[in-house]
Design a protein around this motif. Sequence first.
Motif, mmCIF file in Angstrom:
data_model
loop_
_atom_site.group_PDB
_atom_site.id
_atom_site.type_symbol
_atom_site.label_atom_id
_atom_site.label_comp_id
_atom_site.label_asym_id
_atom_site.label_seq_id
_atom_site.Cartn_x
_atom_site.Cartn_y
_atom_site.Cartn_z
ATOM 1 N N ASP A 131 -5.460 -7.933 5.890
ATOM 2 C CA ASP A 131 -5.735 -7.526 4.501
ATOM 3 C C ASP A 131 -4.445 -7.256 3.733
ATOM 4 O O ASP A 131 -4.355 -7.530 2.535
ATOM 5 C CB ASP A 131 -6.613 -6.268 4.478
ATOM 6 N N PHE A 132 -3.440 -6.717 4.433
ATOM 7 C CA PHE A 132 -2.170 -6.431 3.762
ATOM 8 C C PHE A 132 -1.487 -7.713 3.305
ATOM 9 O O PHE A 132 -0.785 -7.724 2.283
ATOM 10 C CB PHE A 132 -1.245 -5.652 4.703
ATOM 11 N N LYS A 143 -12.619 -5.395 -0.427
ATOM 12 C CA LYS A 143 -12.502 -4.687 0.841
ATOM 13 C C LYS A 143 -12.830 -3.204 0.654
ATOM 14 O O LYS A 143 -12.481 -2.598 -0.360
ATOM 15 C CB LYS A 143 -11.081 -4.819 1.402
ATOM 16 N N SER A 144 -13.499 -2.633 1.636
ATOM 17 C CA SER A 144 -13.840 -1.207 1.602
ATOM 18 C C SER A 144 -12.647 -0.385 2.091
ATOM 19 O O SER A 144 -12.243 -0.489 3.253
ATOM 20 C CB SER A 144 -15.063 -0.937 2.482
ATOM 21 N N LEU A 145 -12.093 0.424 1.190
ATOM 22 C CA LEU A 145 -10.920 1.231 1.530
ATOM 23 C C LEU A 145 -11.218 2.721 1.400
ATOM 24 O O LEU A 145 -10.305 3.533 1.236
ATOM 25 C CB LEU A 145 -9.741 0.857 0.623
ATOM 26 N N THR A 157 -4.461 5.870 7.855
ATOM 27 C CA THR A 157 -3.124 5.535 7.349
ATOM 28 C C THR A 157 -3.082 4.095 6.835
ATOM 29 O O THR A 157 -2.491 3.820 5.775
ATOM 30 C CB THR A 157 -2.076 5.723 8.459
ATOM 31 N N TRP A 158 -3.718 3.174 7.576
ATOM 32 C CA TRP A 158 -3.768 1.780 7.124
ATOM 33 C C TRP A 158 -4.511 1.660 5.794
ATOM 34 O O TRP A 158 -4.096 0.893 4.911
ATOM 35 C CB TRP A 158 -4.444 0.910 8.191
ATOM 36 N N LYS A 159 -5.588 2.402 5.634
ATOM 37 C CA LYS A 159 -6.347 2.342 4.378
ATOM 38 C C LYS A 159 -5.513 2.862 3.206
ATOM 39 O O LYS A 159 -5.555 2.300 2.106
ATOM 40 C CB LYS A 159 -7.644 3.140 4.512
ATOM 41 N N LYS A 166 -2.831 -2.419 -3.090
ATOM 42 C CA LYS A 166 -3.745 -2.813 -4.169
ATOM 43 C C LYS A 166 -3.223 -2.332 -5.524
ATOM 44 O O LYS A 166 -3.236 -3.079 -6.514
ATOM 45 C CB LYS A 166 -5.128 -2.233 -3.895
ATOM 46 N N ALA A 167 -2.737 -1.074 -5.576
ATOM 47 C CA ALA A 167 -2.186 -0.534 -6.819
ATOM 48 C C ALA A 167 -0.970 -1.329 -7.271
ATOM 49 O O ALA A 167 -0.774 -1.575 -8.466
ATOM 50 C CB ALA A 167 -1.825 0.939 -6.627
#
Length: 284
Positions: A131-132, A143-145, A157-159, A166-167
Motif C-alpha cells: 500500500d505504501f 484502503k481502510s486505515l 504504526t504502519w497505518k 496519503k496526506a
Amino acid sequence: MDSFEIANQFSTILRNLTPQQQQFSKAIYFALKNADKEDYIVPTILSALEDPRLDLNLKSFIFQFIDLLIQESFSNPRYNNAYIQSLKSKLPQIVQSVCPLNNSSNLMVAYTSLCHISSRFKVNCESYKADFQISSLEELENKSLELDGGEDTLITTWKILLQRSKASKMERKRLLIDEPVTQDNVDEDQVFNIRNKSDPNTQYLTKKQIITRIEDDRETHKRLKENKWCVNRDKGAKFIAESEFINNYWNKFQPLTKEENAEFLKNLEELNSMVLSSYKDKQF
C-alpha cells in the motif's frame, strides 16, 4: 553515574547524532551499556523526538538509531532483549514525531526502518508495504486505515505511516491543481521559495537543511551498503573455510608452462593498454 546524569549524557548524544556508522555505534553502545536504566533512556529518546526545536533531519537519524538498537538487542542475547518491547510499544508515537502531518520529508526513511523492525518481530506487514508503494491517491483512499486499539502495535504504526503518505499525496495533488505551472527558467533562489510559507503550522526545510540532508543521505546509503557486504558463514562440516577453498584451487591446477605464461602476460598487457586508453587524462 546516576540515572539523571545518564539521561542527560544520552540526550546530548542523540542531539548530536549524524548518519555516520561511528556515531550510531557510539549511541548504541551507550544505550546497551546502561540497559538497566531503560526506564530513563526510552523517555529521553521520546523527549528528543517530541522537541519542536529539533530538526526533522535529526529526528530521522534517531529513528534509524532505534532500528539499529532493536537489531543489536535482538542479535545479542546477553542484553536480555533490552529496549525491544518498550520501543515497540512507543512506535506509533515515534512515527508521529518523525513524520508530522505537515511535512513528508521523512516518509521513506520511516518506511525503510519500519520494514526492518517488522521483519525482526516477524510481523506480516506485506500488504501495508504494498500500500505504501501505491502511487495513485484514489487507490489509497479505498484502503481502510482506521486505528484499532486491540491490534498489534506494529500494525498501528504502519497505518499511521500510510495516513501520512496519503496526506502527502493529497498535498501534492493540491499543488498540481492549484499552483500555476511555470514554463520559464527558474533560478535557484526561486526554486526554494516556490511554496507558500504564510501558514505558521506548516514546516518546510530550508535550502541549507536540504543540502545537509543530501549529504547525510549519502552517508546513510553508504552505511546500508556496508551492511550488505557483511557475510555470516555458518560453521559446520558442510561449509569449508576460505583457506581451504584457496588451497583447493591453488593445488588443483599445474604451474604454467613458458608458452602459457608468455601468452598470459601478453593478454594482461593488452588489457592494461585498453584500460589506460579509456582515461581522458594520461595516466602516469
